[in-house]
Design a protein around this motif. Sequence first.
Motif, short mmCIF file in Angstrom:
data_model
loop_
_atom_site.label_atom_id
_atom_site.label_comp_id
_atom_site.label_asym_id
_atom_site.label_seq_id
_atom_site.Cartn_x
_atom_site.Cartn_y
_atom_site.Cartn_z
N VAL A 191 0.98 -1.20 0.31
CA VAL A 191 -0.15 -0.04 -0.49
C VAL A 191 0.98 1.18 0.31
CG1 VAL A 191 -1.67 1.09 1.57
CG2 VAL A 191 -1.75 -1.16 0.77
N GLY A 224 -6.14 2.88 1.17
CA GLY A 224 -6.45 2.09 0.46
C GLY A 224 -7.19 2.44 0.00
N LEU A 250 -8.84 -1.83 -4.73
CA LEU A 250 -7.72 -1.79 -4.09
C LEU A 250 -6.79 -2.99 -4.69
CD1 LEU A 250 -5.34 -0.20 -2.40
CD2 LEU A 250 -6.71 -2.06 -0.84
N ALA A 286 -7.04 -3.51 3.37
CA ALA A 286 -5.68 -2.81 3.17
C ALA A 286 -4.53 -2.74 4.08
CB ALA A 286 -5.87 -0.95 2.95
#
Length: 407
Positions: free
Chosen positions: A119, A237, A248, A299
């Motif tokens: 991420v 995210g 995502l 995320a």
Amino acid sequence: MIILHQDLGLNGCIIFLGKTNNYNEVMLENNKILKVKIRVICLLFFSNLVIGQTDSISQRIVSKINPHSEAPVHSILLYLKNENNGAIYNEGFGTASKLSDAVTKQSAFKIASSTKLFVATIILQLEEEGKLSLNDTISNYLNAIDYLDFNNLHIKDGIKYSQEITIEQLLAHRSGLADIFTDREDEFFELLSQNPDKDYTPESIMELYYQFNLNKEPKFKPGQGWHYSDINYLLLGLIIEQLDTSKLAQSIRNRILQPLEMKHTFFEYYENPIAEINMIHQYVGAINFSKLNTSFDWAGGGLVSTNSDLALFIKALFNYKLINKESLAKMTAVKNTKDNESRYGLGVYEFNINGNIYYGHFGFYNTFIGYCPASKLVLSYSISQTNPDFNTYGFVSELSILFANKQ
């Protein structure tokens, strides 16, 4: 004259060099042969040493597998590579679960918070593309998402600070936002035990955040401390989804997994794997978390991968194939966090193993992926128990020493 040379090799052979009238030529030829024999002997010696050290690593790993403990360790997977000389150790031992087949070095596992590396990498890519700045306040990207109730996200002593939070503060866990999993651990796991098959989404996670009143219990004002919180990465995210106009899972696949051909990595519960995956079972004490729906990780920790795939990722990251040199410098500019906690940068920990400084990330299920730029060492591991009856750091340090000694 005819020269007979007593060979120094393993078989004590006699080498006939033939006729020559030049004694110096004969001696030169003999010296060449002697050097070749010495090289062969050295090669055999060091080959046996490498095999012995590799066996030692494997034996130490096998000795730690204990499926009958109250906190069972069913499997251990280890990847070590020295990029300088190509030396590599990549093996897996044990079984996927109590009654299942043996694991292999290509067995997959939940990497948990190591997902944050991916991420953070995408956020830095977006900055390089001019789509955001790390100094931007997150309100620019998240105000319009109704379920975030953005203005009430961070209330400290009755004052709202949501508008002051920056992207960099999210990346570095310096926003002050509280965490569902650590700040309401008992409450969350009680809910999980009541409904272990529940599917979570970013929206339902944020519902829990407000249900637990965590918006009114931030740890500090934005930028005035360090507190690890998956809520930071949930918000990151969402920012990625806003800017990439895709889910995502698809952004991770488009930007990282596909370019690096990480065929055994996928975003669990949010996409299907593209190849056959042999997943291990991962335990928290006696609880088999692989039988629970862990879509709540999203995320902050939702990827499944293998040691080999993670090695592809971390090498690409540190060789500027995913982000440029300036971005990597930002990511690895680690700062102090709190007592007994490693320093942290932007989605990356600094971790010292036997004097080698790695940059990478730990995962809740006792996993790690990291890279040591100074020594060009790659380390990735999965121990299938979060609370084994041995010290993980000491164990990994011991294995790293054995690996170093075999080279």
